[in-house]
Write an enzyme that holds these catalytic residues in place. Structure first.
Site, PDB file in Angstrom:
ATOM      1  N   TYR A 160       0.910  -1.143   0.000  1.00 22.00           N
ATOM      2  CA  TYR A 160       0.000   0.000   0.000  1.00 22.00           C
ATOM      3  C   TYR A 160       0.945   1.187   0.000  1.00 22.00           C
ATOM      4  O   TYR A 160       1.867   1.243   0.818  1.00 22.00           O
ATOM      5  CB  TYR A 160      -0.845   0.038   1.270  1.00 22.00           C
ATOM      6  CG  TYR A 160      -1.807  -1.118   1.402  1.00 22.00           C
ATOM      7  CD1 TYR A 160      -2.996  -1.145   0.682  1.00 22.00           C
ATOM      8  CD2 TYR A 160      -1.534  -2.173   2.266  1.00 22.00           C
ATOM      9  CE1 TYR A 160      -3.881  -2.196   0.816  1.00 22.00           C
ATOM     10  CE2 TYR A 160      -2.416  -3.233   2.405  1.00 22.00           C
ATOM     11  CZ  TYR A 160      -3.588  -3.239   1.683  1.00 22.00           C
ATOM     12  OH  TYR A 160      -4.462  -4.277   1.808  1.00 22.00           O
ATOM     13  N   ASP A 188      -7.126  -0.702  -4.477  1.00 18.08           N
ATOM     14  CA  ASP A 188      -8.569  -0.821  -4.224  1.00 18.08           C
ATOM     15  C   ASP A 188      -8.970  -0.399  -2.814  1.00 18.08           C
ATOM     16  O   ASP A 188     -10.108  -0.597  -2.403  1.00 18.08           O
ATOM     17  CB  ASP A 188      -9.045  -2.261  -4.495  1.00 18.08           C
ATOM     18  CG  ASP A 188      -8.360  -3.283  -3.599  1.00 18.08           C
ATOM     19  OD1 ASP A 188      -7.846  -2.917  -2.535  1.00 18.08           O
ATOM     20  OD2 ASP A 188      -8.353  -4.469  -3.975  1.00 18.08           O
ATOM     21  N   HIS A 256     -10.454  -7.406  -3.602  1.00 16.58           N
ATOM     22  CA  HIS A 256      -9.833  -7.606  -2.293  1.00 16.58           C
ATOM     23  C   HIS A 256     -10.552  -8.715  -1.511  1.00 16.58           C
ATOM     24  O   HIS A 256     -10.693  -8.642  -0.290  1.00 16.58           O
ATOM     25  CB  HIS A 256      -9.883  -6.291  -1.502  1.00 16.58           C
ATOM     26  CG  HIS A 256      -8.701  -6.055  -0.614  1.00 16.58           C
ATOM     27  ND1 HIS A 256      -7.711  -5.154  -0.906  1.00 16.58           N
ATOM     28  CD2 HIS A 256      -8.338  -6.596   0.578  1.00 16.58           C
ATOM     29  CE1 HIS A 256      -6.816  -5.138   0.072  1.00 16.58           C
ATOM     30  NE2 HIS A 256      -7.173  -6.022   0.989  1.00 16.58           N
TER      31      HIS A 256
HETATM   32  C1  FMN Z   1      -6.867 -12.305   5.649  1.00 17.08           C
HETATM   33  C2  FMN Z   1      -6.669 -11.509   4.400  1.00 17.08           C
HETATM   34  C3  FMN Z   1      -5.747 -10.474   4.394  1.00 17.08           C
HETATM   35  C4  FMN Z   1      -5.527  -9.750   3.223  1.00 17.08           C
HETATM   36  N1  FMN Z   1      -4.558  -8.798   3.217  1.00 17.08           N
HETATM   37  C5  FMN Z   1      -4.270  -8.145   2.056  1.00 17.08           C
HETATM   38  C6  FMN Z   1      -3.194  -7.223   1.996  1.00 17.08           C
HETATM   39  O1  FMN Z   1      -2.517  -6.969   2.978  1.00 17.08           O
HETATM   40  N2  FMN Z   1      -2.954  -6.621   0.807  1.00 17.08           N
HETATM   41  C7  FMN Z   1      -3.702  -6.874  -0.313  1.00 17.08           C
HETATM   42  O2  FMN Z   1      -3.442  -6.320  -1.377  1.00 17.08           O
HETATM   43  N3  FMN Z   1      -4.715  -7.765  -0.275  1.00 17.08           N
HETATM   44  C8  FMN Z   1      -5.012  -8.398   0.865  1.00 17.08           C
HETATM   45  N4  FMN Z   1      -6.028  -9.323   0.884  1.00 17.08           N
HETATM   46  C9  FMN Z   1      -6.755  -9.619  -0.355  1.00 17.08           C
HETATM   47  C10 FMN Z   1      -6.084 -10.760  -1.113  1.00 17.08           C
HETATM   48  O3  FMN Z   1      -4.866 -10.353  -1.681  1.00 17.08           O
HETATM   49  C11 FMN Z   1      -6.973 -11.282  -2.270  1.00 17.08           C
HETATM   50  O4  FMN Z   1      -7.338 -10.205  -3.078  1.00 17.08           O
HETATM   51  C12 FMN Z   1      -8.212 -12.022  -1.779  1.00 17.08           C
HETATM   52  O5  FMN Z   1      -7.938 -12.744  -0.597  1.00 17.08           O
HETATM   53  C13 FMN Z   1      -8.689 -12.998  -2.850  1.00 17.08           C
HETATM   54  O6  FMN Z   1      -9.870 -13.586  -2.469  1.00 17.08           O
HETATM   55  P1  FMN Z   1     -10.000 -15.060  -1.818  1.00 17.08           P
HETATM   56  O7  FMN Z   1      -9.564 -14.921  -0.382  1.00 17.08           O
HETATM   57  O8  FMN Z   1     -11.459 -15.338  -1.937  1.00 17.08           O
HETATM   58  O9  FMN Z   1      -9.137 -16.000  -2.607  1.00 17.08           O
HETATM   59  C14 FMN Z   1      -6.276 -10.043   2.061  1.00 17.08           C
HETATM   60  C15 FMN Z   1      -7.205 -11.074   2.089  1.00 17.08           C
HETATM   61  C16 FMN Z   1      -7.411 -11.809   3.231  1.00 17.08           C
HETATM   62  C17 FMN Z   1      -8.404 -12.942   3.202  1.00 17.08           C
END
Ligand code: FMN
Length: 367
Positions: A160, A188, A256
């Site tokens: 970020y 996003d 996300h």
């Molecule tokens: C516990 C958790 C933490 C996440 N932390 C971040 C993050 O720090 N940065 C980011 O770009 N996306 C983050 N995401 C989003 C993931 O990169 C991704 O877009 C998303 O988990 C995909 O969906 P799915 O969990 O259904 O496979 C996070 C998702 C989860 C579930």
């Protein structure tokens, strides 16, 4: 009494129409085998599970991410020799070679599932030959994660980017020095997210400040690093088109995991919008996508439109409760499904899958 009967009838109607939203009983527990004790749940605290599972607002986008794939039925091609399809599993992502067209999406706080935290993910990714993109909000510093990488293992760093150039330069320099091969700028989340499920345990979103993310900022960031900058969180064809115009090398279609703006579209819906507007967009820029991918057949629908690789978030985070073997097992299951599902779909070469293998008219109750 009368009230409860009516309530019960209505409730059963709801369940009949929407038999499950999240975890179907697939018998997977038996299939996982000896190293995964049947009958015992992974040792994840309620609070930690909630952080992973959480979606924004009423969690409509979270559920839509899971449901959207099955709105589009396949058109399986029979009488095709698919016996070499596994040879087409390896792919390249931004010029780096991997064993499969999927990767571990950046997710914060791997320590919520296992004390070794991101070390299991980086080692599991190395063993499986897949890309791992550690989150800026990982439990372990990006340097420690990189130190645990295998020789020649490729990692991208998710960031970020704050509106503070000194801090930004520090992130860029650290990522370069630690050997990351690309920066994945998450765009996003310029605002805070309403995460009510997580709020109960005070484990909500960590980006609480309003952040300016603009094309001018991108130009500036490019002059501050040698690493290519990928945009994560593209949610319309218009932004994908603008990314091409700005010569961005790759984008991630993502909402996300439904964790930020409830009502935001799933990656599959954005990929369809792009395809309908201009299918050549997928040749002009590398397109990755994540959100709700749980089965090989989900991934195939994205690949069919021209998506190059799909990201998986929560399944890897949950699997980390079993440590590195859990992470490797998810990759192994998904590779097996990609091979089996493409064979059953009549696709002999995953690189040549095309949009014709899916009926893009949404089916059934969901439309
Ligand atoms: C516990 C958790 C933490 C996440 N932390 C971040 C993050 O720090 N940065 C980011 O770009 N996306 C983050 N995401 C989003 C993931 O990169 C991704 O877009 C998303 O988990 C995909 O969906 P799915 O969990 O259904 O496979 C996070 C998702 C989860 C579930």
């Amino acid at each position: 009494m009368r009230y409860s009967l009516i309530t019960a009838t209505l409730a059963s109607g709801v369940f009949a129409a929407r038999p499950f939203l999240n975890e179907p009983d697939t018998g997977i527990v038996d299939a996982l085998g000896a190293s995964f004790p049947v009958g015992s749940l992974p040792d994840i605290k309620n609070m930690n599970y909630t952080y992973y599972r959480n979606g924004a607002g009423g969690e409509w986008s979270y559920r839509n991410n899971l449901e959207v794939y099955n709105r589009y039925r396949f058109k399986p091609r029979m009488m095709v020799d698919i016996t070499k399809v596994q040879d087409s599993l390896p792919t390249s992502i931004l010029g780096h070679n991997f064993s499969a067209p999927f990767y571990i999406s950046p997710c914060a706080r791997a320590d919520y599932a296992h004390p070794e935290a991101e070390i299991n993910l980086v080692k599991g990714a190395a063993a499986a030959g897949i890309l791992y993109i550690p989150s800026l909000y990982s439990h372990l510093p990006m340097e420690t994660i990189a130190e645990n990488a295998a020789e020649n293992q490729t990692l991208f760093a998710q960031l970020y980017i704050p509106n503070n150039d000194t801090q930004t330069q520090t992130y860029f320099d650290r990522a370069e020095k630690a050997g990351y091969k690309a920066l994945v700028w998450t765009i996003d989340s310029p605002g805070d997210a309403s995460r009510q499920r997580a709020a109960r345990f005070d484990v909500g979103s960590s980006n609480v400040e309003l952040t300016r993310n603009t094309w001018e900022d991108l130009e500036k960031y490019r002059s501050m690093t040698k690493l290519p900058i990928i945009l994560k969180g593209v949610q319309t064809a218009a932004v994908a088109k603008a990314a091409i115009e700005h010569k961005v090398p790759a984008i991630v279609l993502s909402n996300h995991g439904g964790r930020n703006l409830d009502g935001s579209p799933s990656a599959l819906e954005v990929a369809i919008e792009m395809y309908q507007e201009d299918p050549t967009m997928f040749q002009k820029i590398e397109v990755y996508a994540d959100g709700g991918v749980r089965y090989g057949s989900d991934a195939l629908r994205l690949l069919a439109l021209g998506v190059r690789a799909v990201g998986i978030g929560r399944p890897f985070m949950y699997a980390n409760a079993f440590g590195q073997p859990g992470v490797e097992k998810v990759a192994q299951i998904l590779k097996g499904e990609l091979i089996g599902d493409s064979a059953n779909l009549g696709v002999p070469d995953l690189k040549k899958i095309d949009a014709e293998v899916v009926n893009w008219t949404p089916n059934g109750w969901y439309s």
